[in-house]
Scaffold this motif. Structure first.
Motif, mmCIF file in Angstrom:
data_model
loop_
_atom_site.group_PDB
_atom_site.id
_atom_site.type_symbol
_atom_site.label_atom_id
_atom_site.label_comp_id
_atom_site.label_asym_id
_atom_site.label_seq_id
_atom_site.Cartn_x
_atom_site.Cartn_y
_atom_site.Cartn_z
ATOM 1 N N VAL A 31 -10.370 2.093 -7.364
ATOM 2 C CA VAL A 31 -9.654 2.373 -6.115
ATOM 3 C C VAL A 31 -10.396 1.752 -4.930
ATOM 4 O O VAL A 31 -9.797 1.068 -4.086
ATOM 5 N N ALA A 32 -11.715 1.977 -4.853
ATOM 6 C CA ALA A 32 -12.495 1.430 -3.740
ATOM 7 C C ALA A 32 -12.537 -0.094 -3.792
ATOM 8 O O ALA A 32 -12.428 -0.763 -2.755
ATOM 9 N N TYR A 33 -12.698 -0.654 -4.970
ATOM 10 C CA TYR A 33 -12.783 -2.107 -5.131
ATOM 11 C C TYR A 33 -11.512 -2.784 -4.621
ATOM 12 O O TYR A 33 -11.573 -3.877 -4.033
ATOM 13 N N LEU A 34 -10.373 -2.155 -4.832
ATOM 14 C CA LEU A 34 -9.090 -2.737 -4.431
ATOM 15 C C LEU A 34 -8.749 -2.470 -2.966
ATOM 16 O O LEU A 34 -7.666 -2.824 -2.510
ATOM 17 N N GLY A 35 -9.670 -1.852 -2.240
ATOM 18 C CA GLY A 35 -9.505 -1.711 -0.802
ATOM 19 C C GLY A 35 -8.881 -0.416 -0.334
ATOM 20 O O GLY A 35 -8.451 -0.309 0.829
ATOM 21 N N PHE A 36 -8.871 0.608 -1.199
ATOM 22 C CA PHE A 36 -8.285 1.900 -0.839
ATOM 23 C C PHE A 36 -9.384 2.952 -0.713
ATOM 24 O O PHE A 36 -10.520 2.739 -1.149
#
Length: 214
Positions: A31-36
């Motif tokens: 989730v964090a890696y994809l910008g969320f």
């Protein structure tokens, strides 16, 4: 709640125990890696805050949700099922169906452990797309990646690339934590919030292959 906060927030509804920790961490990383921005029930610890009010505020502030309903079967005699996860899933479904905007835009990724578990445990989910993970963190990464690629239309590397990046992050974080005075074992048993903070820092630093010190 701003429009941008809503568009980028992801409510994660799952168990918070040691057995589930590898799956949760894999989901958080993706989730964090994809910008969320992941939203977790344990992210705020104010003693006077009503837990249900806190969770509902996170649900209504998040366009996306990951609901893990894999604990739908008792593992041993006398064990009680934990109803928090299906209860919070029901709150989210109710909000999406409320007719109040922007909640009609909410999108869900629902997990079960094995195929068709939920049809036996929660028949009202019939017609709802449900993914299984078999308690495998690599499957979690793949399913979370596919969900955001399709539902949020984000550019996303393939699952193998994400798994490699996750391994790189774990090595970086371990080195960083040891440099801060943690033992190797302690570096792998950090609170969830602290691990998420390290993911965000690693991404902000440009995803370094190894820790170079502060």
């Amino acid at each position: 709640m701003t429009a941008d906060d809503f568009e980028k927030s992801v409510f994660i509804n799952c168990p918070f125990d040691d057995a589930f920790a590898p799956l949760l961490e894999a989901a958080l990383f993706c989730v964090a890696y994809l910008g969320f921005m992941p939203r977790l029930a344990n992210e705020r610890l104010e003693a006077g805050e009503n837990r249900l009010d806190k969770i509902f505020d996170m649900i209504r502030s998040s366009k996306y949700s990951i609901h893990d309903l894999s604990r739908s079967q008792a593992q041993k005699e006398g064990e009680f099922l934990r109803m928090n996860m299906p209860f919070e899933f029901g709150m989210d479904v109710g909000l999406r169906r409320s007719g109040v905007e922007p909640f009609g835009e909410k999108k869900f990724l629902v997990f079960e452990k094995n195929p068709y578990d939920l049809k036996r445990a929660l028949s009202d989910t019939a017609g709802q797309d449900v993914e299984f993970h078999r308690d495998n963190h690599e499957i979690v990464i793949s399913r979370v990646r596919d969900f955001f690629r399709v539902e949020a239309n984000v550019a996303a590397p393939g699952p193998a690339k994400l798994e490699a990046e996750y391994t790189t992050f774990l090595g970086w974080m371990t080195e960083k934590k040891i440099s801060e005075g943690h033992s190797n074992q302690q570096a792998f048993n950090l609170p969830t919030r602290e691990r998420l903070d390290e993911m965000i820092e690693w991404l902000d630093r440009g995803k370094p292959a190894e820790f170079q010190g502060n």
